[in-house]
Enzyme design. Structure first.
Site, PDB file in Angstrom:
ATOM      1  N   HIS A  44       0.447  -1.315  -0.837  1.00  0.00           N
ATOM      2  CA  HIS A  44       0.412  -0.190   0.048  1.00  0.00           C
ATOM      3  C   HIS A  44       1.479   1.404  -0.611  1.00  0.00           C
ATOM      4  O   HIS A  44       2.092   1.013  -0.134  1.00  0.00           O
ATOM      5  CB  HIS A  44      -0.408   0.259   1.443  1.00  0.00           C
ATOM      6  CG  HIS A  44      -0.495   0.445   2.560  1.00  0.00           C
ATOM      7  ND1 HIS A  44       0.551  -0.733   2.891  1.00  0.00           N
ATOM      8  CD2 HIS A  44       0.219   1.642   3.699  1.00  0.00           C
ATOM      9  CE1 HIS A  44       0.928  -0.426   3.941  1.00  0.00           C
ATOM     10  NE2 HIS A  44       0.731   0.876   4.503  1.00  0.00           N
TER      11      HIS A  44
ATOM     12  N   ASP B  79       0.739   4.974   1.962  1.00  0.00           N
ATOM     13  CA  ASP B  79      -0.316   6.000   3.027  1.00  0.00           C
ATOM     14  C   ASP B  79      -1.360   6.637   2.397  1.00  0.00           C
ATOM     15  O   ASP B  79      -1.423   7.300   2.109  1.00  0.00           O
ATOM     16  CB  ASP B  79       0.810   6.024   4.378  1.00  0.00           C
ATOM     17  CG  ASP B  79       1.297   5.215   4.413  1.00  0.00           C
ATOM     18  OD1 ASP B  79       1.253   3.942   4.440  1.00  0.00           O
ATOM     19  OD2 ASP B  79       2.203   5.809   5.661  1.00  0.00           O
TER      20      ASP B  79
ATOM     21  N   HIS C  18       4.470   0.018   0.305  1.00  0.00           N
ATOM     22  CA  HIS C  18       5.258  -0.483   1.294  1.00  0.00           C
ATOM     23  C   HIS C  18       4.599  -1.506   1.915  1.00  0.00           C
ATOM     24  O   HIS C  18       3.573  -1.590   1.629  1.00  0.00           O
ATOM     25  CB  HIS C  18       6.207   0.091   2.134  1.00  0.00           C
ATOM     26  CG  HIS C  18       5.065   0.892   3.145  1.00  0.00           C
ATOM     27  ND1 HIS C  18       4.236   2.129   2.565  1.00  0.00           N
ATOM     28  CD2 HIS C  18       4.845   1.058   4.682  1.00  0.00           C
ATOM     29  CE1 HIS C  18       4.073   2.422   3.356  1.00  0.00           C
ATOM     30  NE2 HIS C  18       4.145   1.879   4.966  1.00  0.00           N
TER      31      HIS C  18
ATOM     32  N   ARG D   7       5.446   6.477  13.823  1.00  0.00           N
ATOM     33  CA  ARG D   7       4.834   7.068  12.016  1.00  0.00           C
ATOM     34  C   ARG D   7       4.437   8.347  12.296  1.00  0.00           C
ATOM     35  O   ARG D   7       3.362   8.317  13.060  1.00  0.00           O
ATOM     36  CB  ARG D   7       4.551   6.402  11.280  1.00  0.00           C
ATOM     37  CG  ARG D   7       4.168   6.869  10.128  1.00  0.00           C
ATOM     38  CD  ARG D   7       3.533   6.058   9.392  1.00  0.00           C
ATOM     39  NE  ARG D   7       2.137   6.800   9.066  1.00  0.00           N
ATOM     40  CZ  ARG D   7       1.099   5.572   8.319  1.00  0.00           C
ATOM     41  NH1 ARG D   7       1.280   4.154   7.955  1.00  0.00           N
ATOM     42  NH2 ARG D   7      -0.355   6.395   8.127  1.00  0.00           N
TER      43      ARG D   7
END
Length: 307
Positions: free
Chosen positions: A107, A109, A263, A278
């Site tokens: 995907h 983000d 990723h 994150r």
């Protein structure tokens, strides 16, 4: 009486080691913080645009506040659209496998919103004894290496992205806790956005593919044809030659250009604890090769969206 002066330490030139021929580099000799010199921030930004993913080892001094402060040097930190930030922070997304949070599908983000994040900064906090790597793929080189007829087709395509997807189909091993969090938190508000399959990077001018987990279907295609075309394009993105894999140590930081990568986390560590945190930085609305911008089609509470 001598004049008082302020001396600013100039950061050393970046020591960069490319990790593959197409994506990823380790940056050495940098202590990340919110106090880096502007020329160092510029050098990091330029390296990120070139290598797509940067890795900084042993940043043990970072905590949540310092991670956010570093992010502010590169942009505006933004919280996840549906998941509340970690307590005491403005924007930190706490990704804890104990809650079933395993991003094991390829995907980019938050593509279910129109202006999805431009940069993500991920810090390893707790890791399993082995396993739990993350893999990134370069969506710009994937586009560039498409056969010309397929590139021409991709440039015409648009896709519907949503945070509502086949969670059970993509995570058949998911726990009851994970499924409940997906239903009650991740999809508490439903987003649907139309993106071009190929967009023009706002800083480099490169063309790259916007695909991945949050794509529901290609616009104008039936379900079967959409799935076949998406599979062909996605396979080009995730070819091994187009990827880099990072073996984490506690304190490592990975930073990626979310406009030019996909990723996924590798779920090979059983149920040992794995916590990563994150910071995401606000991005721009993508622009297609013919100058059209992505369109947010709907944002609604889950109950209303299902009505």
């Amino acid at each position: 009486m001598p004049l008082e002066t302020t001396v600013r330490t100039v950061e050393p030139a970046l020591d960069i080691e490319p990790l593959t021929g197409r994506i990823g580099a380790e940056v050495r000799g940098i202590r990340l913080s919110g106090e880096l010199a502007p020329e160092t921030v510029l050098a990091i930004t330029q390296a990120l645009l070139q290598y797509k993913v940067l890795f900084f080892k042993a940043q043990y001094h970072l905590d949540e506040a310092r991670q956010e402060a570093f992010g502010r040097l590169l942009g505006t930190p933004v919280p996840h659209p549906t998941i509340p930030p970690l307590d005491g922070t403005d924007s930190i997304l706490d990704i804890d496998n104990a809650r079933g949070e395993k991003a094991t599908v390829w995907h980019t983000d938050v593509t279910f919103v129109d202006a999805y994040p431009k940069i993500s900064i991920l810090r390893a906090v707790v890791l399993p004894s082995n396993g739990g790597d993350t893999v990134w793929a370069n969506t710009a080189t994937a586009y560039a290496e498409l056969p010309e007829p397929l590139r021409a087709l991709a440039e015409q395509l648009w896709a519907l992205h949503s945070n509502v997807y086949d969670y059970v189909g993509s995570r058949p091993e998911a726990s009851v806790t994970a499924l409940r969090r997906y239903n009650d938190v991740f999809t508490s508000t439903v987003y649907r956005t139309e993106h071009p399959v190929v967009h023009v990077h706002p800083e480099t001018g490169e063309r790259s593919l916007i695909l991945g987990q949050f794509v529901q279907r290609l616009l104008g295609f039936n379900a079967s044809d959409s799935a076949h075309v998406l599979a062909i394009l996605q396979d080009h993105i995730t070819r091994e030659e187009n990827t880099v894999r990072w073996r984490w140590s506690v304190g490592d930081v990975a930073m990626w250009d979310n406009r030019a990568t996909q990723h996924r986390a590798v779920d090979d560590y059983r149920n040992e604890p794995r916590i990563v945190r994150r910071v995401s930085l606000a991005g721009d609305v993508p622009v297609s090769v013919d100058g059209r911008t992505s369109i947010a089609r709907s944002i609604a509470p889950k109950a209303q969206a299902a009505a």
